[in-house]
Design a protein around this motif. Structure first.
Motif, PDB file in Angstrom:
ATOM      1  N   UNK A   1       0.818  -1.174   0.000  1.00  0.00           N
ATOM      2  CA  UNK A   1       0.000   0.000   0.000  1.00  0.00           C
ATOM      3  C   UNK A   1       0.874   1.254   0.000  1.00  0.00           C
ATOM      4  N   UNK A   2       1.907   1.255   0.804  1.00  0.00           N
ATOM      5  CA  UNK A   2       2.773   2.434   0.855  1.00  0.00           C
ATOM      6  C   UNK A   2       3.455   2.666  -0.489  1.00  0.00           C
ATOM      7  N   UNK A   3       3.913   1.607  -1.117  1.00  0.00           N
ATOM      8  CA  UNK A   3       4.564   1.777  -2.410  1.00  0.00           C
ATOM      9  C   UNK A   3       3.539   2.229  -3.449  1.00  0.00           C
ATOM     10  N   UNK A   4       2.352   1.671  -3.410  1.00  0.00           N
ATOM     11  CA  UNK A   4       1.315   2.033  -4.381  1.00  0.00           C
ATOM     12  C   UNK A   4       0.895   3.496  -4.250  1.00  0.00           C
ATOM     13  N   UNK A   5       1.026   4.058  -3.052  1.00  0.00           N
ATOM     14  CA  UNK A   5       0.666   5.463  -2.837  1.00  0.00           C
ATOM     15  C   UNK A   5       1.902   6.370  -2.846  1.00  0.00           C
ATOM     16  N   UNK A   6       3.000   5.844  -3.401  1.00  0.00           N
ATOM     17  CA  UNK A   6       4.237   6.587  -3.574  1.00  0.00           C
ATOM     18  C   UNK A   6       4.857   7.068  -2.265  1.00  0.00           C
ATOM     19  N   UNK A   7       4.651   6.317  -1.204  1.00  0.00           N
ATOM     20  CA  UNK A   7       5.281   6.622   0.082  1.00  0.00           C
ATOM     21  C   UNK A   7       6.465   5.661   0.255  1.00  0.00           C
ATOM     22  N   UNK A   8       7.399   5.771  -0.690  1.00  0.00           N
ATOM     23  CA  UNK A   8       8.485   4.808  -0.800  1.00  0.00           C
ATOM     24  C   UNK A   8       9.442   4.849   0.382  1.00  0.00           C
ATOM     25  N   UNK A   9       9.703   6.020   0.912  1.00  0.00           N
ATOM     26  CA  UNK A   9      10.613   6.118   2.063  1.00  0.00           C
ATOM     27  C   UNK A   9      10.038   5.382   3.267  1.00  0.00           C
ATOM     28  N   UNK A  10       8.728   5.379   3.398  1.00  0.00           N
ATOM     29  CA  UNK A  10       8.088   4.648   4.499  1.00  0.00           C
ATOM     30  C   UNK A  10       8.042   3.151   4.214  1.00  0.00           C
ATOM     31  N   UNK A  11       7.924   2.786   2.955  1.00  0.00           N
ATOM     32  CA  UNK A  11       7.819   1.375   2.580  1.00  0.00           C
ATOM     33  C   UNK A  11       9.142   0.631   2.716  1.00  0.00           C
ATOM     34  N   UNK A  12      10.248   1.300   2.414  1.00  0.00           N
ATOM     35  CA  UNK A  12      11.537   0.609   2.382  1.00  0.00           C
ATOM     36  C   UNK A  12      11.900  -0.108   3.682  1.00  0.00           C
TER      37      UNK A  12
ATOM     38  N   UNK B   1      12.706 -15.226  -2.310  1.00  0.00           N
ATOM     39  CA  UNK B   1      12.838 -14.532  -3.588  1.00  0.00           C
ATOM     40  C   UNK B   1      11.805 -13.418  -3.731  1.00  0.00           C
ATOM     41  N   UNK B   2      10.610 -13.620  -3.226  1.00  0.00           N
ATOM     42  CA  UNK B   2       9.560 -12.601  -3.363  1.00  0.00           C
ATOM     43  C   UNK B   2       9.895 -11.320  -2.606  1.00  0.00           C
ATOM     44  N   UNK B   3      10.236 -11.372  -1.308  1.00  0.00           N
ATOM     45  CA  UNK B   3      10.596 -10.118  -0.646  1.00  0.00           C
ATOM     46  C   UNK B   3      11.869  -9.486  -1.214  1.00  0.00           C
ATOM     47  N   UNK B   4      12.799 -10.294  -1.711  1.00  0.00           N
ATOM     48  CA  UNK B   4      13.982  -9.743  -2.382  1.00  0.00           C
ATOM     49  C   UNK B   4      13.559  -8.949  -3.614  1.00  0.00           C
ATOM     50  N   UNK B   5      12.689  -9.546  -4.405  1.00  0.00           N
ATOM     51  CA  UNK B   5      12.213  -8.886  -5.611  1.00  0.00           C
ATOM     52  C   UNK B   5      11.428  -7.622  -5.273  1.00  0.00           C
ATOM     53  N   UNK B   6      10.591  -7.686  -4.246  1.00  0.00           N
ATOM     54  CA  UNK B   6       9.808  -6.508  -3.845  1.00  0.00           C
ATOM     55  C   UNK B   6      10.712  -5.345  -3.448  1.00  0.00           C
ATOM     56  N   UNK B   7      11.727  -5.632  -2.654  1.00  0.00           N
ATOM     57  CA  UNK B   7      12.652  -4.583  -2.246  1.00  0.00           C
ATOM     58  C   UNK B   7      13.413  -4.051  -3.456  1.00  0.00           C
TER      59      UNK B   7
END
Length: 73
Positions: A1-12, A34-40
């Protein structure tokens, strides 16, 4: 949700925490990591941090190829 709303600093930090938990609780080379690696890596790519993203993408790919074979799609 954070990434989808462009709140990337909070998502990282949340992506990093999820990855650390999976690496500790599952196995570092397990396919589930592999999935969380890819997400990050995708988040880092979205913030134009390509040098940081590339090794994570490569590691996720290596895990998937080891788990499922190189021809798996």
């Amino acid at each position: 949700m954070l990434q989808a709303t462009n709140r990337l600093a909070e998502a990282e930090p949340l992506y990093r925490r999820a990855l650390a938990i999976d690496e500790k609780e599952i196995r570092v080379e397990a396919s589930q990591v592999a999935t969380p690696l890819n997400n990050l890596a995708l988040l880092l790519k979205a913030t134009n941090r390509l040098a940081e993203a590339e090794p994570l993408f490569r590691r996720a790919l290596e895990i998937d190829e080891t788990s499922f074979g190189p021809a798996h799609s």
